[in-house]
Enzyme design. Structure first.
Site, PDB file in Angstrom:
ATOM      1  CG  ASP A  36      14.923  30.831  26.250  1.00 32.18           C
ATOM      2  OD1 ASP A  36      15.270  31.197  27.345  1.00 32.18           O
ATOM      3  OD2 ASP A  36      16.216  30.918  25.387  1.00 32.18           O
ATOM      4  CG  ASP A 220      20.094  31.143  24.020  1.00 36.12           C
ATOM      5  OD1 ASP A 220      20.669  31.666  25.213  1.00 36.12           O
ATOM      6  OD2 ASP A 220      19.053  30.779  24.124  1.00 36.12           O
TER       7      ASP A 220
END
Ligand SMILES: CC(C)C[C@H](NC(=O)C[C@H](O)[C@H](CC1CCCCC1)NC(=O)CC[C@H](O)[C@H](Cc1ccccc1)NC(=O)OC(C)(C)C)C(=O)O
Length: 331
Positions: A36, A220
């Protein structure tokens, strides 16, 4: 060193998240973690997670590892944009992704996870690949896997080659020229407050004119969709028959049989096209004739997010040199 690891969609119906196998401890314990770039904590389901909160996830047991060490007095607690969260203690242990081994990686063990983590049995935890300034460990913040691994990598980079409804790869320490076409366009990254924040040069809807206007947002890998300013989102859905901004579904929906235009975004002089198939993200519930859009408004979030729907359309280089930059290439 260089290394590669698979990025596998956790759901065969739509790309909501991708997991990557990692090993922790001695002997190695394998977990499937969500890499992430939108956060900077490495945390895992563990032997400290109450049994009532574990539902099929793999867990890390520090007591079964001869190389684990409790980081005494350190705790962590995190809350994500989707409202999910977790908290716990911290160990250091051997940690590897794709053969890249970090001996004393801070591994945050969950003492509590929120219900959406419990129900997501395909995610055993996260590997934060944002900047270490975002790490939540107290009283001393810990370094990410990438920051720890950087000195041993042939090049201080990792790349994301995420794919639409199939397995992609994360590479560490090298740029695989076979994974992209043309040139990589690099743009500056603002590391404050700790995301991979960059500025896109504009957007276009289908074959319409390209609007050259700066769009600052974060790259992201841990966010499924693309979230952009309302003006861009309404310009896109104006071209979609039957599209409405649904309060009940929490975003733009449209009949699944509507024809969607592609969405184009700019990086410097380069252009990237998100195909209609990515822009029609998923049926709102299995079998429904109503589909949820892969592009949604960022007005409720406060930052623009280039999530997986956009990242899948490119080969992305997260360049950890000083100053960091981000590179985008077509593929
Ligand atoms: C704590 C801070 C230091 C960092 C923190 N960072 C973030 O919140 C962004 C970060 O990328 C986090 C990381 C995700 C947290 C939840 C688990 C999966 C990873 N992204 C997020 O918080 C964004 C959440 C995702 O978009 C979810 C992910 C998901 C995955 C599986 C099942 C359901 C939902 N997708 C999701 O909701 O998809 C729909 C809309 C199609 C249903 C912040 O900015 O607050």
């Amino acid at each position: 060193d260089t290394g590669s690891a698979a990025a596998t969609p956790i759901d065969p119906r739509f790309d909501i998240a991708y997991v990557t196998p990692v090993t922790i401890g001695t002997p190695p314990q394998t977990l499937q973690l969500d890499l992430d770039t939108g956060s900077s904590d490495l945390w895992v389901f563990s032997s400290h997670t109450p049994a009532s909160q574990v539902r099929g996830q793999q867990i890390y047991s520090p007591d079964k590892s001869t190389t684990s060490k409790l980081l005494d007095g350190h705790t962590w607690s995190i809350r994500y944009g989707d409202g999910s969260g977790s908290r716990g203690n911290v160990y250091t242990d051997n940690f590897a992704i794709g053969g890249i081994m970090v001996e004393t990686q801070a591994v945050e063990t969950a003492e509590e996870v929120s219900s959406s983590f419990t129900t997501e049995d395909n995610i055993d935890g996260l590997v934060g690949l944002g900047f270490s300034t975002l790490n939540t460990v107290s009283p001393e913040g810990q370094l990410t896997f990438f920051d720890n691994a950087k000195p041993k990598l042939d090049a201080p980079v990792f790349t994301a080659d995420l794919k639409y409804m199939k397995e992609g790869t994360y590479d560490f320490g090298f740029i695989d020229e076979s994974k992209y076409t043309g040139e990589i366009t690099y743009v500056p990254v603002d590391t404050d407050p700790g995301y991979w924040t960059f500025t896109s040069s504009g957007y276009g809807v289908g074959s319409g004119t390209f609007s050259s206007s700066p769009i600052t947002g974060i790259a992201d890998t841990g966010t499924s969709l693309v979230y952009l300013p309302t003006a861009i989102v309404t310009a896109y859905y104006r071209q979609v028959e039957g599209a409405t901004n649904s309060r009940s579904y929490g975003g733009y929906v449209f009949p699944c049989n509507s024809t969607l235009p592609p969405f184009v975004f700019g990086i410097g002089e380069a252009k990237f096209t998100i195909p209609p198939s990515y822009m029609s993200y998923a049926a709102v519930t299995d079998g429904s004739p109503t589909c949820f859009g892969g592009l949604q408004s960022s007005s409720g979030i406060g930052i623009n997010i280039w999530g997986d729907v956009a990242l899948k359309a490119a080969f992305v280089v997260f360049n950890g040199e000083e100053p960091p930059t981000i590179g985008w290439a077509n593929k």
